[in-house]
Design an enzyme around this catalytic site. Structure first.
Site, short mmCIF file in Angstrom:
data_model
loop_
_atom_site.label_atom_id
_atom_site.label_comp_id
_atom_site.label_asym_id
_atom_site.label_seq_id
_atom_site.Cartn_x
_atom_site.Cartn_y
_atom_site.Cartn_z
N ASP A 88 2.34 -9.60 8.74
CA ASP A 88 0.90 -9.84 8.66
C ASP A 88 0.68 -11.35 8.49
O ASP A 88 0.33 -11.83 7.42
CB ASP A 88 0.31 -9.05 7.49
CG ASP A 88 0.53 -7.56 7.66
OD1 ASP A 88 -0.28 -6.92 8.32
OD2 ASP A 88 1.55 -7.05 7.15
N HIS A 110 9.10 -3.48 3.42
CA HIS A 110 8.65 -3.66 2.03
C HIS A 110 9.84 -3.98 1.12
O HIS A 110 9.76 -4.87 0.28
CB HIS A 110 8.01 -2.37 1.50
CG HIS A 110 6.75 -1.95 2.20
ND1 HIS A 110 6.66 -0.77 2.90
CD2 HIS A 110 5.52 -2.53 2.28
CE1 HIS A 110 5.44 -0.64 3.38
NE2 HIS A 110 4.72 -1.70 3.02
N MET A 143 0.84 -1.20 0.00
CA MET A 143 0.00 0.00 0.00
C MET A 143 0.87 1.25 0.00
O MET A 143 0.39 2.35 0.27
CB MET A 143 -0.93 0.00 1.21
CG MET A 143 -1.89 -1.19 1.19
SD MET A 143 -3.42 -0.92 2.08
CE MET A 143 -2.81 -0.65 3.73
P1 AMP Z 1 1.33 -3.00 3.48
O1 AMP Z 1 1.90 -1.95 2.61
O2 AMP Z 1 1.30 -2.65 4.93
O3 AMP Z 1 0.02 -3.52 2.96
O4 AMP Z 1 2.33 -4.23 3.40
C1 AMP Z 1 2.71 -4.79 2.17
C2 AMP Z 1 3.53 -6.03 2.41
O5 AMP Z 1 4.68 -5.72 3.19
C3 AMP Z 1 2.76 -7.11 3.19
O6 AMP Z 1 3.09 -8.39 2.68
C4 AMP Z 1 3.27 -6.93 4.59
O7 AMP Z 1 3.20 -8.10 5.37
C5 AMP Z 1 4.72 -6.56 4.32
N1 AMP Z 1 5.31 -5.86 5.46
C6 AMP Z 1 4.82 -4.78 6.11
N2 AMP Z 1 5.61 -4.45 7.15
C7 AMP Z 1 6.63 -5.34 7.15
C8 AMP Z 1 7.79 -5.54 7.99
N3 AMP Z 1 8.05 -4.74 9.03
N4 AMP Z 1 8.61 -6.57 7.69
C9 AMP Z 1 8.35 -7.39 6.64
N5 AMP Z 1 7.30 -7.25 5.82
C10 AMP Z 1 6.44 -6.25 6.09
#
Ligand code: AMP
Length: 288
Positions: free
Chosen positions: A157, A37, A30
């Protein structure tokens, strides 16, 4: 690096790659990118190799937010995100608009959703009833647009990754799901775009999530027999209560694969929790 805004252009590029036998690794996000990320993009690169292609999508998906949640104020910085992707050697960034992803939704002309019916019931699903329906729907759409050979999700997640794996298995998506470890700040707080909301004295209070996991892990490691989940939940509530602006939403102990709750907690049991710090809802999890 290509920046692609239309579904037809992304699909055309993906088809071209697939015809040539080029492997494609995909990281849906997102945006408001952080090192968590970027670690997923690195993992995708490692898997597809130099000859392969890495695609990152940046899309704040409205269908996974409830009307009361933070959709309109979710942090965004596309310019910075694109610079980070370029530096990371990403081949293409897919940045669709709402009109592109959900045409006709406002007029009532969008009506297909993907619902995982078992794993999505508890924890995040119980606290955010329409959340995972939005996630599975948008991820399925993105898979049909990017046509990846593999997609990388973060362990941050955990429940989401389990649901996506189940969806891919149940609906026979021809791709592999990779789950990469949670990346943390030096104090242990899991990186999250939502950490931006933690201003002033709120940021140090976010440590109660990772501290709760560490304490539970230590308790389980020191015990000679399984520890009751009720006892561990009380210990977590105490830790969260040490932060004046923190409020525990839930804490759960479960099997890492089936997500089934465990009354007796032992090594290898998984723990997840959600905590409001001020108005910001944070989640974290880990293997005990
Ligand atoms: P989001 O932008 O929050 O929807 O996350 C996008 C992807 O990045 C998802 O697969 C999340 O699980 C992963 N993600 C978010 N934060 C972290 C983190 N601290 N470490 C590893 N992966 C992450």
């Amino acid at each position: 690096m290509q920046v692609i805004r239309s579904i037809s252009a992304m699909q055309a590029l993906a088809r071209r790659w697939q015809r040539r036998g080029t492997r494609v690794g995909f990281v849906p996000t997102m945006g408001y990118l952080h090192d968590g990320h970027l670690s997923l993009a690195r993992e995708a690169r490692k898997r597809v190799g130099k000859a392969g292609k890495v695609v990152v999508s940046i899309y704040v998906n409205p269908t996974q937010f409830a009307p009361t949640e933070d959709l309109s104020r979710y942090p965004r910085d596309l310019k910075r995100d694109l610079a980070l992707c370029r530096k990371e050697g990403v081949d293409a960034v897919f940045v669709p608009s709402d009109a592109e992803m959900y045409p006709g939704k406002m007029e009532g002309n969008y009506s297909t959703y993907i619902v995982e019916e078992t794993l999505a019931q508890r924890m995040e699903g119980a606290s955010r009833p329409t959340h995972f329906r939005g996630v599975t729907t948008v991820v399925a759409k993105l898979f049909n647009i990017v046509l990846p050979n593999l997609a990388v999700f973060g362990a941050k997640d955990w429940q989401q990754a389990a649901i996506i794996k189940r969806m891919v298995a149940d609906l026979n998506f021809p791709l592999m799901i990779v789950v990469a470890p949670t990346v943390r700040e030096t104090d242990g707080v899991a990186m999250s775009s939502r950490n931006k909301y933690l201003i002033g004295n709120l940021r140090p209070q976010a440590i109660v999530l990772s501290r709760s996991i560490a304490v539970a892990r230590k308790t389980v490691a020191a015990a000679t027999k399984p520890v009751s989940a009720t006892k561990l939940k009380a210990a977590v509530a105490k830790i969260v209560a040490t932060a004046p602006d923190a409020r525990l939403d839930y804490v759960d102990f479960f099997d890492p694969e089936t997500l089934l709750p465990q009354k007796q907690v032992k090594r290898g049991t998984h723990m997840a929790l959600a905590v409001f710090v001020g108005k910001t809802r944070l989640i974290d999890n880990g293997r005990l």
